[in-house]
Design a protein around this motif. Structure first.
Motif, mmCIF file in Angstrom:
data_model
loop_
_atom_site.group_PDB
_atom_site.id
_atom_site.type_symbol
_atom_site.label_atom_id
_atom_site.label_comp_id
_atom_site.label_asym_id
_atom_site.label_seq_id
_atom_site.Cartn_x
_atom_site.Cartn_y
_atom_site.Cartn_z
ATOM 1 N N LEU A 107 14.416 26.443 -3.825
ATOM 2 C CA LEU A 107 14.193 26.353 -2.382
ATOM 3 C C LEU A 107 14.483 24.947 -1.858
ATOM 4 C CD1 LEU A 107 10.944 28.504 -2.033
ATOM 5 C CD2 LEU A 107 13.279 29.125 -1.373
ATOM 6 N N LEU A 108 14.133 23.928 -2.633
ATOM 7 C CA LEU A 108 14.451 22.560 -2.223
ATOM 8 C C LEU A 108 15.960 22.351 -2.167
ATOM 9 C CD1 LEU A 108 11.789 20.515 -4.236
ATOM 10 C CD2 LEU A 108 11.888 20.828 -1.745
ATOM 11 N N GLY A 109 16.681 22.917 -3.137
ATOM 12 C CA GLY A 109 18.132 22.829 -3.111
ATOM 13 C C GLY A 109 18.718 23.496 -1.891
ATOM 14 N N TRP A 110 18.192 24.646 -1.534
ATOM 15 C CA TRP A 110 18.684 25.337 -0.342
ATOM 16 C C TRP A 110 18.320 24.576 0.932
ATOM 17 C CZ3 TRP A 110 17.033 30.941 -2.084
ATOM 18 C CH2 TRP A 110 17.969 31.388 -3.023
ATOM 19 N N PHE A 111 17.147 23.935 0.927
ATOM 20 C CA PHE A 111 16.780 23.106 2.084
ATOM 21 C C PHE A 111 17.808 22.012 2.315
ATOM 22 C CE2 PHE A 111 14.876 19.116 3.511
ATOM 23 C CZ PHE A 111 14.429 19.468 4.779
ATOM 24 N N LEU A 112 18.207 21.315 1.235
ATOM 25 C CA LEU A 112 19.209 20.266 1.383
ATOM 26 C C LEU A 112 20.548 20.837 1.844
ATOM 27 C CD1 LEU A 112 18.582 17.893 -1.678
ATOM 28 C CD2 LEU A 112 18.012 17.502 0.723
ATOM 29 N N ALA A 113 20.885 22.032 1.360
ATOM 30 C CA ALA A 113 22.139 22.652 1.777
ATOM 31 C C ALA A 113 22.137 22.969 3.267
ATOM 32 C CB ALA A 113 22.385 23.928 0.973
ATOM 33 N N LEU A 114 20.962 23.280 3.812
ATOM 34 C CA LEU A 114 20.857 23.664 5.220
ATOM 35 C C LEU A 114 20.538 22.489 6.139
ATOM 36 C CD1 LEU A 114 18.878 27.013 4.805
ATOM 37 C CD2 LEU A 114 21.300 26.739 5.344
ATOM 38 N N PHE A 115 20.157 21.357 5.546
ATOM 39 C CA PHE A 115 19.767 20.200 6.360
ATOM 40 C C PHE A 115 21.022 19.496 6.879
ATOM 41 C CE2 PHE A 115 18.157 15.899 7.191
ATOM 42 C CZ PHE A 115 17.019 16.202 7.908
ATOM 43 N N TYR A 116 21.578 20.066 7.905
ATOM 44 C CA TYR A 116 22.827 19.547 8.466
ATOM 45 C C TYR A 116 22.961 20.058 9.891
ATOM 46 C CZ TYR A 116 27.826 18.833 9.263
ATOM 47 O OH TYR A 116 29.034 18.451 9.799
ATOM 48 N N TYR A 117 23.457 19.165 10.760
ATOM 49 C CA TYR A 117 23.798 19.584 12.127
ATOM 50 C C TYR A 117 24.888 18.662 12.654
ATOM 51 C CZ TYR A 117 23.304 21.752 16.665
ATOM 52 O OH TYR A 117 23.550 22.478 17.800
ATOM 53 N N ASN A 118 25.938 19.245 13.184
ATOM 54 C CA ASN A 118 27.056 18.457 13.703
ATOM 55 C C ASN A 118 26.818 18.165 15.181
ATOM 56 O OD1 ASN A 118 29.459 17.280 14.425
ATOM 57 N ND2 ASN A 118 30.733 18.756 13.347
ATOM 58 N N PHE A 119 26.190 17.022 15.471
ATOM 59 C CA PHE A 119 25.851 16.669 16.837
ATOM 60 C C PHE A 119 27.090 16.377 17.684
ATOM 61 C CE2 PHE A 119 22.058 15.578 14.386
ATOM 62 C CZ PHE A 119 21.065 16.168 15.147
ATOM 63 N N ARG A 120 28.192 16.038 17.048
ATOM 64 C CA ARG A 120 29.383 15.641 17.799
ATOM 65 C C ARG A 120 30.268 16.814 18.213
ATOM 66 N NH1 ARG A 120 28.330 12.012 13.944
ATOM 67 N NH2 ARG A 120 28.045 9.845 14.569
ATOM 68 N N ASP A 121 29.947 17.989 17.716
ATOM 69 C CA ASP A 121 30.750 19.166 18.030
ATOM 70 C C ASP A 121 29.926 20.120 18.888
ATOM 71 O OD1 ASP A 121 32.368 21.344 18.193
ATOM 72 O OD2 ASP A 121 32.544 21.687 16.027
ATOM 73 N N PRO A 122 30.212 20.214 20.199
ATOM 74 C CA PRO A 122 29.410 21.079 21.072
ATOM 75 C C PRO A 122 29.516 22.561 20.722
ATOM 76 C CG PRO A 122 31.347 20.227 22.222
ATOM 77 C CD PRO A 122 31.261 19.496 20.924
ATOM 78 N N SER A 123 30.545 22.934 19.975
ATOM 79 C CA SER A 123 30.704 24.340 19.593
ATOM 80 C C SER A 123 30.015 24.665 18.265
ATOM 81 C CB SER A 123 32.188 24.692 19.499
ATOM 82 O OG SER A 123 32.811 23.968 18.445
ATOM 83 N N PHE A 124 29.406 23.664 17.621
ATOM 84 C CA PHE A 124 28.764 23.894 16.329
ATOM 85 C C PHE A 124 27.571 24.816 16.494
ATOM 86 C CE2 PHE A 124 25.541 22.816 13.137
ATOM 87 C CZ PHE A 124 26.267 23.014 11.967
ATOM 88 N N ASN A 125 27.503 25.830 15.645
ATOM 89 C CA ASN A 125 26.395 26.783 15.645
ATOM 90 C C ASN A 125 25.759 26.763 14.262
ATOM 91 O OD1 ASN A 125 24.982 29.386 15.229
ATOM 92 N ND2 ASN A 125 25.726 29.869 17.283
#
Length: 398
Positions: A107-125
């Motif tokens: 679960l910790l590994g998956w948390f790191l995999a999901l801990f991401y957000y592209n603030f510079r791309d307005p189309s990022f979902n």
């Protein structure tokens, strides 16, 4: 200044239990420190060769870091099981605790995999671009599975069978890798291929996880260096740590332990080079020759630690590594989160990482030295946090 550093080191080491084997703590700390160092350069385009992974076949010093950590997990399993059984904990309870620990690591590994957000791309979902395309395997996921599989072997198999398990898993993996046929989507049949994107391990991972959930979207099959099939020899790497721990707690003298560990390590390194003519040394595939090589170097370095620390009483240099090693998983998680924040959080049109490296370190020191300096600064910042946790007595055990 020297006296202050000496006093500081003494204050850390004096808090260790008297029966603690400092060489193992130091080896663990060295390993996690090296892992964070190579994972956090200022620029991935400016890294000195020893701090990079080999492109495919072959190896660099960096390729030894992860199996060193797996080796240390094996050492820890034997010590932990012995301590629990001495307290009267039954096998079923140890298995339940081990299963929970495996799940937490995954679960910790998956948390790191999901801990991401592209603030510079307005189309990022985040839902469609991250969650639904999450990489399923990973470093902590592999550690969890390898830990639990090795724990079961240690609990339910006689100690004299551990070498047989280690050799047998490598042999089974080799036979599967070289002899089991497989086909791509076009029906083209393959067997014994050992190239990027075309080997049995990549075929199996693509079949089970799907291409978008793996590390590399290669052809004809996506692949992952922490995939399913290569977990078999990784368990062998963990078992070598178990076997080493058995010997370290034998009645052999210190000098005998140093000589046997160093000699065995050198023999394994030579055997790895000989075996590489049949199965190349390869980290992404975790080939048996890679198991021999990485285990050989682990034994040699452990012998050196024993020689320096226990034979000649050179102890003070180990203090920072004791701090890092005491909270190895917390250190790994903290570094993973902070590295992402430094690279993602915008400061104007830049990130913290690009400002530190691009505007300060690279102009001052050059690309490669600046990139290394950034990694060292990241380590120094991490040490402040890990030292604070250490002094507070906060040890995060999953």
């Amino acid at each position: 200044m020297f006296q202050r550093l000496s006093n500081y080191a003494d204050s850390i080491l004096s808090a260790l239990p008297a029966n603690r084997l400092l060489a193992i703590d130091t080896f663990r700390g060295l390993t996690i420190t090296a892992m964070i160092l190579v994972n956090n350069p200022g620029s991935w385009g400016a890294i000195y060769a020893p701090l990079k992974h080999a492109d495919w076949h072959g190896w660099t010093a960096t390729d030894l870091i992860f199996p060193f950590f797996v080796f240390i997990v094996g050492v820890s399993i034997l010590l932990s099981v012995g301590a629990q059984q001495a307290r009267g904990v039954d096998k079923a309870a140890i298995v339940r605790h081990g299963a929970k620990r495996m799940l937490k690591l995954i679960l910790l590994g998956w948390f790191l995999a999901l801990f991401y957000y592209n603030f510079r791309d307005p189309s990022f979902n985040w839902l469609t671009d991250r969650l639904l395309e999450m990489r399923i395997p990973g470093v902590l996921q592999r550690l969890g599975v390898v830990y639990f599989a090795t724990l079961l072997i240690v609990l339910y198999c006689p100690r004299r069978h551990y070498p047989g398990w280690a050799i047998g898993l490598c042999l089974l993996y080799s036979l599967l890798l070289l002899w089991v046929p497989y086909s791509d989507a076009e029906g083209v049949r393959y067997q014994g291929e050992l190239v990027p994107g075309n080997n049995l391990a990549a075929w199996l991972d693509t079949l089970v996880f799907g291409a978008k959930h793996l590390y590399t979207d290669s052809q004809p099959f996506a692949s992952d260096p922490e995939g399913l099939l290569s977990t078999l020899p990784a368990i062998s790497s963990c078992l070598t740590g178990v076997i080493a721990a058995q010997y370290l707690h034998s009645k052999a003298t210190l000098n005998q332990k140093i000589l046997v560990l160093a000699g065995s390590g050198l023999i394994l390194i030579v055997l790895a080079e000989l075996l590489s003519n049949i199965l190349p040394i390869n980290k992404p595939l975790w080939t048996p020759s890679y198991v021999l090589l990485s285990t050989g170097f682990a034994l040699v370095i452990l012998a050196i630690c024993l020689w320096l620390i226990d034979r000649h009483n050179y102890r003070r240099w180990t203090a920072p590594f004791v701090v890092f090693g005491a909270n190895a998983i917390a250190f790994f998680m903290f570094a993973g989160v902070m590295a992402r924040l430094f690279g993602l959080v915008p400061l104007g049109d830049r990130s913290v990482q690009s400002l530190l490296y691009g505007d300060l370190l690279q102009p001052l020191l050059g690309s490669y030295n600046g990139s290394l300096a950034y990694a060292l600064l990241f380590l120094a910042m991490s040490y402040l946090v890990m030292h604070w946790m250490y002094k507070k007595g906060w040890f995060w055990k999953v």
